[in-house]
Design a protein around this motif. Structure first.
Motif, PDB file in Angstrom:
ATOM      1  N   LYS A 203      38.337  39.998  -4.450  1.00 43.27           N
ATOM      2  CA  LYS A 203      39.058  39.888  -3.531  1.00 43.27           C
ATOM      3  C   LYS A 203      39.386  38.517  -2.356  1.00 43.27           C
ATOM      4  N   VAL A 204      38.224  37.909  -2.899  1.00 44.08           N
ATOM      5  CA  VAL A 204      37.723  36.932  -1.319  1.00 44.08           C
ATOM      6  C   VAL A 204      39.405  36.050  -1.968  1.00 44.08           C
ATOM      7  N   GLN A 205      39.952  36.140  -2.844  1.00 41.13           N
ATOM      8  CA  GLN A 205      41.193  34.734  -3.105  1.00 41.13           C
ATOM      9  C   GLN A 205      42.303  35.309  -2.196  1.00 41.13           C
ATOM     10  N   THR A 206      41.715  36.757  -1.741  1.00 35.83           N
ATOM     11  CA  THR A 206      43.507  36.976  -0.419  1.00 35.83           C
ATOM     12  C   THR A 206      42.770  37.465   0.652  1.00 35.83           C
ATOM     13  N   GLY A 207      42.128  37.534   1.226  1.00 38.28           N
ATOM     14  CA  GLY A 207      41.001  37.724   2.283  1.00 38.28           C
ATOM     15  C   GLY A 207      39.824  36.815   2.753  1.00 38.28           C
ATOM     16  N   LEU A 208      38.959  37.122   3.835  1.00 40.10           N
ATOM     17  CA  LEU A 208      38.069  35.954   4.218  1.00 40.10           C
ATOM     18  C   LEU A 208      36.639  36.958   3.432  1.00 40.10           C
ATOM     19  N   PRO A 209      35.109  36.342   3.305  1.00 41.78           N
ATOM     20  CA  PRO A 209      34.475  37.132   3.058  1.00 41.78           C
ATOM     21  C   PRO A 209      33.903  38.115   3.817  1.00 41.78           C
ATOM     22  N   ALA A 210      33.395  38.101   5.073  1.00 42.75           N
ATOM     23  CA  ALA A 210      32.768  39.123   6.501  1.00 42.75           C
ATOM     24  C   ALA A 210      33.726  39.952   6.287  1.00 42.75           C
ATOM     25  N   ALA A 211      34.759  39.956   6.090  1.00 41.21           N
ATOM     26  CA  ALA A 211      35.966  41.398   5.949  1.00 41.21           C
ATOM     27  C   ALA A 211      35.394  42.312   4.846  1.00 41.21           C
ATOM     28  N   MET A 212      35.651  41.101   3.904  1.00 41.79           N
ATOM     29  CA  MET A 212      35.311  42.096   2.741  1.00 41.79           C
ATOM     30  C   MET A 212      33.748  42.610   1.973  1.00 41.79           C
ATOM     31  N   GLN A 213      32.907  42.808   3.149  1.00 39.20           N
ATOM     32  CA  GLN A 213      31.488  42.425   3.063  1.00 39.20           C
ATOM     33  C   GLN A 213      31.212  44.316   3.321  1.00 39.20           C
ATOM     34  N   THR A 214      30.209  44.822   1.469  1.00 36.95           N
ATOM     35  CA  THR A 214      29.916  46.298   1.897  1.00 36.95           C
ATOM     36  C   THR A 214      29.133  46.208   1.222  1.00 36.95           C
ATOM     37  N   GLY A 215      27.731  47.592   1.040  1.00 40.12           N
ATOM     38  CA  GLY A 215      26.713  48.045   0.955  1.00 40.12           C
ATOM     39  C   GLY A 215      25.394  48.202   2.073  1.00 40.12           C
ATOM     40  N   PRO A 216      24.387  48.949   1.757  1.00 40.44           N
ATOM     41  CA  PRO A 216      23.838  49.578   2.599  1.00 40.44           C
ATOM     42  C   PRO A 216      23.442  48.701   3.502  1.00 40.44           C
ATOM     43  N   ALA A 217      23.647  46.879   3.812  1.00 43.95           N
ATOM     44  CA  ALA A 217      23.122  46.668   4.635  1.00 43.95           C
ATOM     45  C   ALA A 217      24.696  46.400   6.172  1.00 43.95           C
ATOM     46  N   VAL A 218      25.687  46.829   5.278  1.00 40.52           N
ATOM     47  CA  VAL A 218      26.364  46.762   6.339  1.00 40.52           C
ATOM     48  C   VAL A 218      26.571  48.501   7.225  1.00 40.52           C
ATOM     49  N   ARG A 219      26.491  49.350   5.941  1.00 41.39           N
ATOM     50  CA  ARG A 219      26.441  49.946   6.846  1.00 41.39           C
ATOM     51  C   ARG A 219      24.396  51.154   7.592  1.00 41.39           C
ATOM     52  N   ASN A 220      23.646  49.687   7.605  1.00 38.55           N
ATOM     53  CA  ASN A 220      22.709  50.182   7.910  1.00 38.55           C
ATOM     54  C   ASN A 220      21.538  51.512   7.733  1.00 38.55           C
ATOM     55  N   ASP A 221      21.541  51.474   5.933  1.00 43.10           N
ATOM     56  CA  ASP A 221      21.356  52.612   5.476  1.00 43.10           C
ATOM     57  C   ASP A 221      19.874  52.264   5.132  1.00 43.10           C
ATOM     58  N   GLU A 222      18.876  52.284   6.239  1.00 44.11           N
ATOM     59  CA  GLU A 222      17.173  52.155   6.229  1.00 44.11           C
ATOM     60  C   GLU A 222      16.506  52.986   4.762  1.00 44.11           C
ATOM     61  N   THR A 223      17.234  53.634   4.197  1.00 47.72           N
ATOM     62  CA  THR A 223      15.844  55.043   3.274  1.00 47.72           C
ATOM     63  C   THR A 223      17.063  54.356   2.073  1.00 47.72           C
ATOM     64  N   THR A 224      18.387  53.628   1.957  1.00 48.29           N
ATOM     65  CA  THR A 224      18.609  53.064   0.394  1.00 48.29           C
ATOM     66  C   THR A 224      17.612  51.623   0.294  1.00 48.29           C
ATOM     67  N   MET A 225      18.197  50.839   1.285  1.00 47.86           N
ATOM     68  CA  MET A 225      16.812  49.770   1.903  1.00 47.86           C
ATOM     69  C   MET A 225      15.445  49.723   1.347  1.00 47.86           C
ATOM     70  N   ASN A 226      15.448  50.859   2.075  1.00 48.77           N
ATOM     71  CA  ASN A 226      13.604  50.978   1.993  1.00 48.77           C
ATOM     72  C   ASN A 226      13.023  51.371   0.338  1.00 48.77           C
ATOM     73  N   ASN A 227      13.906  52.323  -0.527  1.00 48.26           N
ATOM     74  CA  ASN A 227      14.647  52.510  -1.786  1.00 48.26           C
ATOM     75  C   ASN A 227      14.138  51.352  -2.259  1.00 48.26           C
ATOM     76  N   HIS A 228      15.238  50.101  -2.341  1.00 48.01           N
ATOM     77  CA  HIS A 228      15.441  49.259  -3.069  1.00 48.01           C
ATOM     78  C   HIS A 228      14.305  48.343  -3.227  1.00 48.01           C
ATOM     79  N   LEU A 229      13.755  48.364  -2.256  1.00 48.84           N
ATOM     80  CA  LEU A 229      12.397  47.188  -1.932  1.00 48.84           C
ATOM     81  C   LEU A 229      11.926  48.211  -2.827  1.00 48.84           C
TER      82      LEU A 229
END
Length: 260
Positions: A203-229
Motif C-alpha cells: 500500500k505504501v508503494q503507491t500512497g503515503l503511510p498516514a493515509a493507509m493507517q487502519t486498526g482499532p486505534a484509528v477507530r478509537n475502538d476502546e473496547t477492542t484495545m482494552n481486550n488486546h491489553l
C-alpha cells in the motif's frame, strides 16, 4: 576499478558481488576472521587477508564496510596508502574519514541485507558524498555501474535518512517478531499474517503511510484495545508498547482530521 573490500558482513558481501558483476576487479577482501575473508574472496575471485599489513596498495579504492565504531581505526591504518577511501555507514559522518585523509567519501546503500538473500542491486538507492566535486564525480560514476538510483546525500541528511530507515525497517521487523511470538503462544501459525504484512507494505508503494493507517486505534475502538491489553497482561512491557503505539496513531489521526 580495482576495489578492496574492508569487511565481510552483509553489506560487504552484497557490494562486492555487485561490483564484481559490473566488471570491476576486487583486489582483496579483508576480515579479522580469515575464514570469513576467504569465503567472500572466493566468490569474487579476490585475495583474502586478515591483517591490514597485508594490504595491496595497487588498488583504486578502499570500501570500508565494517561496524561504525571500527571505521576510524580502519581509516587511520589505510590512510598511509593515499588511495580513495569510502565508508558505507548511514549513521557515521564523513569526518570520520576526513580526520585521516582528504581523498574520501561515503558510499551508503539504503537497503537491508542478508548474506543468504539475493538483492537486485540495480534497484538499491546508493547515497554518495565526497570531500570534493572531483571525488563526487568518481563515486557517482562507480555507483551508476551497479545501481539505477544514485543520490547525492550529505552527512546530515544521511543521518536523518538512517533514522527514518530504522523506523521503517528495524522497528517493524521487531514488531513482526512480537506478532510471531504471540501467535506461537496460542498455537497459531505466522503464515496466517504474511499476506497482511505484504499488503501493508504494498500500500505504501503507491500512497503515503498516514493515509493507509487502519486498526482499532484509528477507530478509537476502546473496547477492542482494552481486550488486546488484557491478552497482554502477562507481558507488561508489551502492554506499554501497545499503549504507546496506539496513542501515537490516535494523535496522528487527530492531527490529520482535527479533534473529533
Amino acid at each position: 576499478m580495482r576495489i578492496t573490500i574492508i569487511g565481510s558482513g552483509n553489506v560487504a558481501t552484497h557490494l562486492a558481488a555487485a561490483f564484481k558483476n559490473a566488471g570491476h576487479r576486487i583486489v582483496q577482501v579483508y576480515s579479522r576472521a580469515m575464514q570469513n575473508a576467504a569465503l567472500l574472496a572466493y566468490h569474487v575471485k579476490a585475495e583474502p587477508i586478515h591483517d591490514l599489513i597485508q594490504i595491496d596498495p595497487e588498488t583504486d579504492i578502499f570500501v570500508i564496510a565494517v561496524k561504525d565504531d571500527a571505521i576510524g581505526v580502519i581509516a587511520e591504518q589505510l590512510a598511509v596508502h593515499q588511495k580513495l577511501m569510502v565508508h558505507t555507514s548511514g549513521a557515521t559522518d564523513m569526518f570520520a574519514l576526513l580526520a585521516f585523509a582528504d581523498n574520501v567519501g561515503v558510499f551508503y546503500p539504503l537497503q537491508t541485507f542478508n548474506k543468504t538473500k539475493e538483492v537486485d542491486f540495480m534497484n538499491v538507492p546508493l547515497c554518495i558524498e565526497a570531500a570534493d566535486e572531483s571525488i563526487t564525480k568518481q563515486l557517482q560514476e562507480l555507483a551508476q555501474t551497479i545501481s539505477n538510483k544514485v543520490y547525492r546525500i550529505d552527512s546530515a541528511q544521511r543521518k536523518v535518512l538512517h533514522l527514518a530507515a530504522v523506523f521503517a525497517c528495524n522497528f517493524p521487523n521487531y514488531l513482526y517478531t512480537i506478532a510471531q511470538q504471540i501467535l506461537t503462544q496460542h498455537q497459531l501459525d505466522f503464515e496466517l499474517i504474511r499476506p497482511l504484512i505484504l499488503e501493508t507494505a504494498e500500500k505504501v508503494q503507491t500512497g503515503l503511510p498516514a493515509a493507509m493507517q487502519t486498526g482499532p486505534a484509528v477507530r478509537n475502538d476502546e473496547t477492542t484495545m482494552n481486550n488486546h491489553l488484557q491478552l497482554l497482561k502477562d507481558t507488561p512491557h508489551l502492554q506499554d508498547l501497545y499503549t504507546l503505539l496506539s496513542q501515537g496513531i490516535i494523535k496522528l489521526d487527530i492531527e490529520r482530521h482535527g479533534d473529533k
